[in-house]
Design a protein around this motif. Structure first.
Motif, PDB file in Angstrom:
ATOM      1  N   VAL A 175       0.746  -1.213  -0.086  1.00 34.76           N
ATOM      2  CA  VAL A 175      -0.059   0.096   0.149  1.00 34.76           C
ATOM      3  C   VAL A 175       0.711   1.374   0.012  1.00 34.76           C
ATOM      4  O   VAL A 175       1.570   1.520   1.018  1.00 34.76           O
ATOM      5  CB  VAL A 175      -0.859   0.082   1.242  1.00 34.76           C
ATOM      6  CG1 VAL A 175      -1.827   1.341   1.201  1.00 34.76           C
ATOM      7  CG2 VAL A 175      -1.726  -1.152   1.202  1.00 34.76           C
ATOM      8  N   LYS A 188       0.005   4.531  -0.862  1.00 34.67           N
ATOM      9  CA  LYS A 188      -0.451   5.940  -0.568  1.00 34.67           C
ATOM     10  C   LYS A 188       0.342   6.838  -0.049  1.00 34.67           C
ATOM     11  O   LYS A 188       0.891   6.651   1.143  1.00 34.67           O
ATOM     12  CB  LYS A 188      -1.934   5.771  -0.013  1.00 34.67           C
ATOM     13  CG  LYS A 188      -1.990   5.108   1.501  1.00 34.67           C
ATOM     14  CD  LYS A 188      -3.197   5.389   2.063  1.00 34.67           C
ATOM     15  CE  LYS A 188      -3.426   4.737   3.461  1.00 34.67           C
ATOM     16  NZ  LYS A 188      -4.003   3.822   3.511  1.00 34.67           N
ATOM     17  N   ASN A 238      -5.529   4.631  -2.447  1.00 33.26           N
ATOM     18  CA  ASN A 238      -6.532   4.876  -1.935  1.00 33.26           C
ATOM     19  C   ASN A 238      -7.221   6.148  -2.590  1.00 33.26           C
ATOM     20  O   ASN A 238      -8.414   6.447  -2.492  1.00 33.26           O
ATOM     21  CB  ASN A 238      -6.377   5.463  -0.258  1.00 33.26           C
ATOM     22  CG  ASN A 238      -6.226   4.127   0.506  1.00 33.26           C
ATOM     23  OD1 ASN A 238      -5.197   3.465   0.190  1.00 33.26           O
ATOM     24  ND2 ASN A 238      -7.139   3.877   1.454  1.00 33.26           N
ATOM     25  N   ILE A 269      -7.925   0.634  -3.035  1.00 36.59           N
ATOM     26  CA  ILE A 269      -8.406  -0.234  -1.816  1.00 36.59           C
ATOM     27  C   ILE A 269      -9.186   0.888  -1.003  1.00 36.59           C
ATOM     28  O   ILE A 269      -9.510   0.572  -0.020  1.00 36.59           O
ATOM     29  CB  ILE A 269      -7.185  -0.560  -1.069  1.00 36.59           C
ATOM     30  CG1 ILE A 269      -6.382   0.606  -0.578  1.00 36.59           C
ATOM     31  CG2 ILE A 269      -6.390  -1.540  -1.822  1.00 36.59           C
ATOM     32  CD1 ILE A 269      -5.012   0.132   0.333  1.00 36.59           C
ATOM     33  N   MET A 290     -13.671  -8.242   0.976  1.00 33.47           N
ATOM     34  CA  MET A 290     -12.915  -7.331   1.562  1.00 33.47           C
ATOM     35  C   MET A 290     -13.202  -6.698   2.814  1.00 33.47           C
ATOM     36  O   MET A 290     -14.430  -6.381   2.919  1.00 33.47           O
ATOM     37  CB  MET A 290     -12.176  -6.353   0.687  1.00 33.47           C
ATOM     38  CG  MET A 290     -11.120  -5.287   1.085  1.00 33.47           C
ATOM     39  SD  MET A 290     -11.887  -3.853   1.909  1.00 33.47           S
ATOM     40  CE  MET A 290     -10.759  -2.782   1.765  1.00 33.47           C
ATOM     41  N   MET A 305     -12.041  -4.765   6.763  1.00 30.59           N
ATOM     42  CA  MET A 305     -11.082  -4.268   7.924  1.00 30.59           C
ATOM     43  C   MET A 305     -11.782  -4.291   9.212  1.00 30.59           C
ATOM     44  O   MET A 305     -13.056  -4.207   9.570  1.00 30.59           O
ATOM     45  CB  MET A 305     -11.190  -2.835   7.553  1.00 30.59           C
ATOM     46  CG  MET A 305     -10.079  -2.305   6.257  1.00 30.59           C
ATOM     47  SD  MET A 305      -9.977  -0.291   6.291  1.00 30.59           S
ATOM     48  CE  MET A 305     -11.492  -0.109   5.331  1.00 30.59           C
ATOM     49  N   MET A 350      -4.086  -6.011   7.640  1.00 28.12           N
ATOM     50  CA  MET A 350      -3.084  -4.666   7.379  1.00 28.12           C
ATOM     51  C   MET A 350      -1.755  -4.778   8.205  1.00 28.12           C
ATOM     52  O   MET A 350      -1.471  -5.650   8.734  1.00 28.12           O
ATOM     53  CB  MET A 350      -3.708  -3.383   7.614  1.00 28.12           C
ATOM     54  CG  MET A 350      -5.288  -3.472   7.036  1.00 28.12           C
ATOM     55  SD  MET A 350      -6.339  -1.967   7.446  1.00 28.12           S
ATOM     56  CE  MET A 350      -5.306  -0.589   7.876  1.00 28.12           C
ATOM     57  N   SER A 351      -0.733  -3.789   8.255  1.00 28.67           N
ATOM     58  CA  SER A 351       0.150  -3.786   9.085  1.00 28.67           C
ATOM     59  C   SER A 351       0.154  -4.366  10.129  1.00 28.67           C
ATOM     60  O   SER A 351       0.935  -5.164  10.651  1.00 28.67           O
ATOM     61  CB  SER A 351       1.068  -2.355   9.116  1.00 28.67           C
ATOM     62  OG  SER A 351       1.456  -2.150   7.583  1.00 28.67           O
ATOM     63  N   ARG A 367      -2.978  -6.266   2.794  1.00 26.59           N
ATOM     64  CA  ARG A 367      -2.706  -4.956   2.328  1.00 26.59           C
ATOM     65  C   ARG A 367      -1.862  -4.340   3.236  1.00 26.59           C
ATOM     66  O   ARG A 367      -2.399  -3.771   4.194  1.00 26.59           O
ATOM     67  CB  ARG A 367      -3.924  -4.154   2.000  1.00 26.59           C
ATOM     68  CG  ARG A 367      -5.103  -4.763   1.157  1.00 26.59           C
ATOM     69  CD  ARG A 367      -6.292  -4.223   1.526  1.00 26.59           C
ATOM     70  NE  ARG A 367      -6.770  -3.746   2.539  1.00 26.59           N
ATOM     71  CZ  ARG A 367      -7.527  -4.534   3.332  1.00 26.59           C
ATOM     72  NH1 ARG A 367      -8.357  -5.659   3.042  1.00 26.59           N
ATOM     73  NH2 ARG A 367      -7.828  -4.014   4.635  1.00 26.59           N
ATOM     74  N   ILE A 368      -0.533  -4.329   2.928  1.00 22.81           N
ATOM     75  CA  ILE A 368       0.437  -3.835   3.782  1.00 22.81           C
ATOM     76  C   ILE A 368       1.112  -2.352   3.488  1.00 22.81           C
ATOM     77  O   ILE A 368       1.747  -2.482   2.303  1.00 22.81           O
ATOM     78  CB  ILE A 368       1.450  -4.854   4.393  1.00 22.81           C
ATOM     79  CG1 ILE A 368       0.670  -6.088   4.752  1.00 22.81           C
ATOM     80  CG2 ILE A 368       2.490  -4.287   5.115  1.00 22.81           C
ATOM     81  CD1 ILE A 368       1.569  -7.045   5.267  1.00 22.81           C
ATOM     82  N   GLY A 369       0.949  -1.272   4.481  1.00 18.92           N
ATOM     83  CA  GLY A 369       1.616  -0.222   3.902  1.00 18.92           C
ATOM     84  C   GLY A 369       2.829   0.366   4.805  1.00 18.92           C
ATOM     85  O   GLY A 369       3.968   0.180   4.599  1.00 18.92           O
ATOM     86  N   SER A 370       2.320   0.866   6.129  1.00 21.28           N
ATOM     87  CA  SER A 370       3.492   1.478   7.036  1.00 21.28           C
ATOM     88  C   SER A 370       4.580   0.520   7.416  1.00 21.28           C
ATOM     89  O   SER A 370       5.638   0.855   7.502  1.00 21.28           O
ATOM     90  CB  SER A 370       3.003   1.905   8.032  1.00 21.28           C
ATOM     91  OG  SER A 370       1.813   1.268   8.714  1.00 21.28           O
ATOM     92  N   ARG A 375       3.093   6.963   7.523  1.00 20.62           N
ATOM     93  CA  ARG A 375       2.494   8.203   6.662  1.00 20.62           C
ATOM     94  C   ARG A 375       2.290   9.508   7.706  1.00 20.62           C
ATOM     95  O   ARG A 375       1.721   9.521   8.699  1.00 20.62           O
ATOM     96  CB  ARG A 375       1.302   7.757   5.900  1.00 20.62           C
ATOM     97  CG  ARG A 375       1.480   6.668   5.139  1.00 20.62           C
ATOM     98  CD  ARG A 375      -0.007   6.144   4.573  1.00 20.62           C
ATOM     99  NE  ARG A 375      -0.777   5.674   5.374  1.00 20.62           N
ATOM    100  CZ  ARG A 375      -0.934   4.282   5.647  1.00 20.62           C
ATOM    101  NH1 ARG A 375      -0.146   3.633   5.209  1.00 20.62           N
ATOM    102  NH2 ARG A 375      -1.527   3.907   6.640  1.00 20.62           N
TER     103      ARG A 375
HETATM  104  C1  LIG Z   1      -4.051   2.550   4.131  1.00 22.93           C
HETATM  105  C2  LIG Z   1      -4.526   1.342   3.921  1.00 22.93           C
HETATM  106  C3  LIG Z   1      -4.007  -0.007   4.298  1.00 22.93           C
HETATM  107  C4  LIG Z   1      -2.440  -0.091   4.972  1.00 22.93           C
HETATM  108  O1  LIG Z   1      -2.350   0.239   6.023  1.00 22.93           O
HETATM  109  P1  LIG Z   1      -1.131   0.010   7.021  1.00 22.93           P
HETATM  110  O2  LIG Z   1      -1.881   0.115   8.413  1.00 22.93           O
HETATM  111  O3  LIG Z   1      -0.172   1.121   6.695  1.00 22.93           O
HETATM  112  O4  LIG Z   1      -0.505  -1.276   6.575  1.00 22.93           O
HETATM  113  C5  LIG Z   1      -4.615  -0.987   4.105  1.00 22.93           C
HETATM  114  N1  LIG Z   1      -5.872  -1.231   3.646  1.00 22.93           N
HETATM  115  C6  LIG Z   1      -6.457  -0.049   3.518  1.00 22.93           C
HETATM  116  C7  LIG Z   1      -8.099  -0.290   3.046  1.00 22.93           C
HETATM  117  C8  LIG Z   1      -6.060   1.306   3.754  1.00 22.93           C
HETATM  118  O5  LIG Z   1      -6.748   2.227   3.415  1.00 22.93           O
END
Ligand SMILES: *Cc1c(COP(=O)(O)O)cnc(C)c1O
Length: 222
Positions: A25, A27, A48, A69, A150, A152, A193-194, A209-212, A218
């Motif tokens: 991820v 963004k 996003n 996403i 999907m 959260m 996620m993370s 879905r892994i970002g940070s 961020r």
């Molecule tokens: C931003 C986001 C993520 C990633 O989040 P992290 O906590 O940074 O891994 C995953 N899924 C969705 C829907 C997001 O908006």
């Protein structure tokens, strides 16, 4: 700060062993950051925001598989329809109808995941899991291919609560397959996620879905 290459390699190894797909991820992260992971072989990236995605898609290699996403507004579907690989957060029949319309214009099928509301927070978008069985009409939208679901989990440290929510989503996924709600088997369960991806995998996730963890935190609100 910057891209955490060591964490990326560890996560890739961990996910490959469990046949789970990683969506990185990106963004608010730069094209340079994305290219660092691209050069290590990463091809699935998640964004996003439509405007940000369009700029990156234009500038970056064309074999990147872009996952949308975020919360998608119907009037913006047309911009991403030509190239988007998978739309994760499809949360209304109105949005489905618009995606179908844009896909047919392009003479293609757009792959989608239905977002299921599992967290307690009222701000989370999505269908209720009980609504799925009423969505049979989807089979009449030839521009749409529903690959899966999907969701959260709530934003909390309470692992039991997160597990319970992921468990509910997995149950809805299995039930849709058992009842053939979509006339075909769903392949993709996008959850984790993370902070909670390991719990998600334990609960049956096939795509995280892994970002940070990969790109660092961020500054901008997500
Ligand atoms: C931003 C986001 C993520 C990633 O989040 P992290 O906590 O940074 O891994 C995953 N899924 C969705 C829907 C997001 O908006």
């Amino acid at each position: 700060m910057g891209v955490n290459i060591a964490a990326y390699k560890d996560i890739v190894k961990e996910l490959q062993a469990q046949k789970v797909t990683l969506v990185a991820v990106s963004k608010f992260k730069s094209a340079e950051d994305i290219m660092e992971l691209y050069e290590l072989g990463q091809r699935d990236f998640g964004e996003n925001f439509v405007q940000e995605l369009l700029l990156k898609q234009e500038a970056l290699p064309k074999d990147i598989r872009w996952h949308f996403i975020g919360h998608l507004q119907s009037n913006k579907v047309k911009y991403i329809a030509p190239f988007v690989h998978l739309i994760h957060g499809v949360d209304s029949k109105k949005l489905l109808a618009e995606i179908n319309k844009q896909a047919l214009k392009l003479d293609k099928e757009i792959h989608c995941l239905l977002q299921i509301h599992i967290a307690e927070e009222e701000t989370k978008f999505g269908f209720g899991s009980h609504e799925l069985s009423e969505l049979h009409g989807l089979n009449e939208l030839p521009g749409i291919k529903i690959d899966g679901l999907m969701g959260m989990a709530s934003f909390t440290d309470d692992e039991q609560k997160i597990k319970k929510e992921f468990g509910e989503l997995k149950k809805a996924f299995d039930q849709a397959n058992r009842l053939s709600t979509f006339n075909h088997q769903l392949s993709t369960l996008s959850m984790g996620m993370s902070s909670d991806y390991q719990l998600a995998i334990q609960s049956g996730s096939t795509m995280v879905r892994i970002g940070s963890l990969l790109f660092g935190s961020r500054n901008q609100p997500a």
